[in-house]
Each structure stands twice: as structure tokens, then as C-alpha cells.
Design a protein around this motif. Structure first.
Motif, mmCIF file in Angstrom:
data_model
loop_
_atom_site.group_PDB
_atom_site.id
_atom_site.type_symbol
_atom_site.label_atom_id
_atom_site.label_comp_id
_atom_site.label_asym_id
_atom_site.label_seq_id
_atom_site.Cartn_x
_atom_site.Cartn_y
_atom_site.Cartn_z
ATOM 1 N N SER A 92 19.262 -18.036 -105.411
ATOM 2 C CA SER A 92 19.673 -19.329 -105.942
ATOM 3 C C SER A 92 19.688 -20.363 -104.822
ATOM 4 C CB SER A 92 21.068 -19.176 -106.557
ATOM 5 O OG SER A 92 21.489 -20.417 -107.041
ATOM 6 N N LYS B 112 13.106 -22.860 -105.836
ATOM 7 C CA LYS B 112 12.154 -22.459 -106.875
ATOM 8 C C LYS B 112 11.923 -23.552 -107.915
ATOM 9 C CE LYS B 112 14.688 -18.974 -108.140
ATOM 10 N NZ LYS B 112 15.870 -19.240 -107.264
ATOM 11 N N THR C 260 12.602 -26.680 -107.656
ATOM 12 C CA THR C 260 12.012 -27.835 -106.966
ATOM 13 C C THR C 260 10.497 -27.665 -106.882
ATOM 14 O OG1 THR C 260 14.028 -28.074 -105.669
ATOM 15 C CG2 THR C 260 12.043 -29.157 -104.815
HETATM 16 N N1 ATP Z 1 17.463 -34.245 -105.699
HETATM 17 C C1 ATP Z 1 18.138 -33.437 -104.856
HETATM 18 N N2 ATP Z 1 18.975 -33.952 -103.936
HETATM 19 C C2 ATP Z 1 19.627 -33.156 -103.075
HETATM 20 N N3 ATP Z 1 19.517 -31.819 -103.046
HETATM 21 C C3 ATP Z 1 18.703 -31.260 -103.943
HETATM 22 C C4 ATP Z 1 17.978 -32.019 -104.900
HETATM 23 N N4 ATP Z 1 17.251 -31.170 -105.671
HETATM 24 C C5 ATP Z 1 17.534 -29.936 -105.205
HETATM 25 N N5 ATP Z 1 18.397 -29.980 -104.176
HETATM 26 C C6 ATP Z 1 18.892 -28.816 -103.393
HETATM 27 O O1 ATP Z 1 17.758 -28.060 -103.012
HETATM 28 C C7 ATP Z 1 18.017 -26.674 -103.093
HETATM 29 C C8 ATP Z 1 17.002 -25.995 -103.964
HETATM 30 O O2 ATP Z 1 17.245 -26.341 -105.328
HETATM 31 P P1 ATP Z 1 16.461 -25.656 -106.533
HETATM 32 O O3 ATP Z 1 17.001 -26.215 -107.785
HETATM 33 O O4 ATP Z 1 15.004 -25.788 -106.294
HETATM 34 O O5 ATP Z 1 16.896 -24.112 -106.340
HETATM 35 P P2 ATP Z 1 16.498 -22.833 -107.188
HETATM 36 O O6 ATP Z 1 15.805 -21.881 -106.247
HETATM 37 O O7 ATP Z 1 15.778 -23.218 -108.416
HETATM 38 O O8 ATP Z 1 17.927 -22.220 -107.546
HETATM 39 P P3 ATP Z 1 18.473 -21.489 -108.901
HETATM 40 O O9 ATP Z 1 17.958 -20.063 -108.823
HETATM 41 O O10 ATP Z 1 19.951 -21.549 -108.751
HETATM 42 O O11 ATP Z 1 17.978 -22.238 -110.088
HETATM 43 C C9 ATP Z 1 19.447 -26.544 -103.580
HETATM 44 O O12 ATP Z 1 20.274 -26.291 -102.453
HETATM 45 C C10 ATP Z 1 19.761 -27.889 -104.200
HETATM 46 O O13 ATP Z 1 21.116 -28.216 -104.057
#
Ligand code: ATP
Ligand code: MG
Length: 227
Positions: free
Chosen positions: A44, A48, A50
Motif C-alpha cells: 500500500s 500502483k 498513481t
Molecule cells: N496527489 C497526491 N498528492 C500527494 N501525495 C499523493 C498524491 N497521490 C498519491 N500520493 C501519495 O503517493 C503514494 C502512492 O499512492 P498510490 O495511491 O499510488 O498507492 P497505491 O500503491 O495504489 O496504494 P494502495 O495499495 O493503498 O491503493 C501514497 O503515499 C500517497 O499518499
């Protein structure tokens, strides 16, 4: 099939934060051919969702570029990217994003009607039957369980027969049996129509069914596949 359908080159995403610039994706490159399947895995917060948003042109990178179905997404404005998405992309969001005042059938029909398809109702009904919701056509999202909403979102993403289907945790809210059925459906589509699959998943079995795998850690690619 061997034509390249999706290419990412040196993708980086940096966002401002109170502690200064925060790097959430760093220098990521890969290339997928039409009909490929890719699992994006990682803990998490590893970046991903993003990455998925950048690949589908929902968001723009800080640097690097994305080519999708012959279009350089990073060179297009928002409207142009929306048109490329409408033509080539299906997207299943982590939060589903169904329209609350439309029932299941209408949610799935919408992209087909926007596409001018006269068989919209028939095709939407078939898709919902395929995800096991033939008895829930007239239920609105509020009258559906989380897993059922997820299946409506998957049926909607399939509806317009996209070249690339992006899905963020497509089996995340489903019990193992229903999850397996959804996985089967994704790969049937991949086989039958050559739909390229790009899936974010924590589901090891689903990840292993994909031909390719990208593992992220803190926004960095840490698997050792060739780009
Ligand atoms: N617009 C934004 N501004 C600031 N931080 C961001 C932004 N978008 C994402 N983040 C940060 O970037 C990181 C990656 O976020 P992302 O949503 O891509 O993670 P993920 O791998 O999809 O996690 P999960 O498995 O929980 O869904 C996180 O720490 C999140 O807080
Ligand atoms: Mg996510």
C-alpha cells in the motif's frame, strides 16, 4: 500479436508536500504488446494507482511519456486524452465510481449508448449476466453489495470492448470464488478479443495468471524484468 499497445518511458511523478517535493513514482519504463497481461504489485502506498492513472491518461507525469494505441498521451490536452480513453480504454477504479442514480443495467449501458450502439441494452444485459448479476439489473449502486458494485464496474469497463482494460484491484472486494470467476472473465476477454490487461492487484493468484509483472516499492520498480 506483437504490435506495441502501451509504452511508458522514464515516467516520474513528483508532488508537492509540506515536507518538500515528494517522489511517488521514479523513472519507470516498460512496453506491452497487444494482448499482453500485466500485473502491477507492491505494498500500500507504493504508487500502483498513481501509475495506473498515468498509463490511462487520467493524470500527467512530472516527466517521461506514455504511448497508448499510437497516441502520445503526454502530448495531448485533457479533452484529447478523454477521446483516446473513450475509444481505446476501459477503467475499473478502486472506488468503482458508478453513477448512483442509474441502476446496474443503465450504468453498463451508458458507455454503449455514448458510443451510439443500438444493441446497448442487450449487450449490457449479457455482460451483467456474465458477471453473475442477471438478477440485479434494476438495482441502484446503493442497493448492491461492495462486491456486486465491483462486478457492475467490471461489466461497464468491458462494455465498449476496449483495446486496453485497466483495473485497480478488480478482485479486491470479492470472496475467493467470485474473485476467481472475475479473473476467468478477464482472461477470457484477453484470449477472445486480444484485450490487453493492466491490473493492480494484491491477489497472488491473479498476479500469477498475468504474463508480465511489475513490482513497486516506494515508487521504484524493483522486479528485474527487462523494460
Ligand atoms: N496527489 C497526491 N498528492 C500527494 N501525495 C499523493 C498524491 N497521490 C498519491 N500520493 C501519495 O503517493 C503514494 C502512492 O499512492 P498510490 O495511491 O499510488 O498507492 P497505491 O500503491 O495504489 O496504494 P494502495 O495499495 O493503498 O491503493 C501514497 O503515499 C500517497 O499518499
Ligand atoms: Mg491504490
Amino acid at each position: 500479436m506483437s504490435a506495441s499497445i502501451l509504452t511508458a518511458r522514464y515516467l516520474s511523478k513528483v508532488v508537492p508536500s509540506t515536507e518538500g517535493a515528494l517522489s511517488i513514482l521514479h523513472d519507470l519504463s516498460f512496453e506491452l504488446n497487444a494482448g499482453d497481461s500485466l500485473a502491477i504489485v507492491g505494498s500500500s502506498g507504493s504508487g500502483k494507482s498513481t501509475l495506473l492513472g498515468l498509463l490511462a491518461g487520467l493524470d500527467l507525469p512530472s516527466s517521461g511519456d506514455v504511448q497508448l494505441a499510437g497516441h502520445t498521451l503526454t502530448a495531448l490536452d485533457e479533452d484529447q486524452r478523454a477521446r483516446v480513453r473513450a475509444e481505446h480504454v476501459g477503467f475499473v477504479f478502486q472506488s468503482f465510481q458508478l453513477l448512483d442514480n442509474l441502476n446496474a443495467l443503465e450504468n453498463v449501458m451508458l458507455p454503449l449508448e455514448l458510443d451510439g450502439r443500438r444493441d446497448a441494452r442487450q449487450r449490457a444485459r449479457e455482460l451483467l449476466e456474465r458477471v453473475g448479476l442477471g438478477q440485479r439489473l434494476s438495482h441502484t449502486p446503493r442497493q448492491l453489495s461492495g462486491g456486486e458494485q465491483q462486478r457492475v464496474a467490471i461489466a461497464r469497463a468491458f462494455a465498449a470492448e476496449p483495446a486496453v482494460l485497466f483495473a485497480d484491484e478488480p478482485t479486491g472486494n470479492l470472496d475467493s470464488h467470485t474473485g476467481e470467476r472475475i479473473s476467468d472473465l478477464l482472461f477470457e476477454l484477453n484470449q477472445e478479443r486480444g484485450t490487453t490487461l493492466v491490473l493492480v492487484t494484491h491477489d497472488e493468484r491473479l498476479a500469477h495468471r498475468c504474463r508480465r509483472l511489475i513490482r513497486l516499492e516506494g515508487g521504484l520498480r524493483v522486479d528485474n524484468l527487462e523494460p
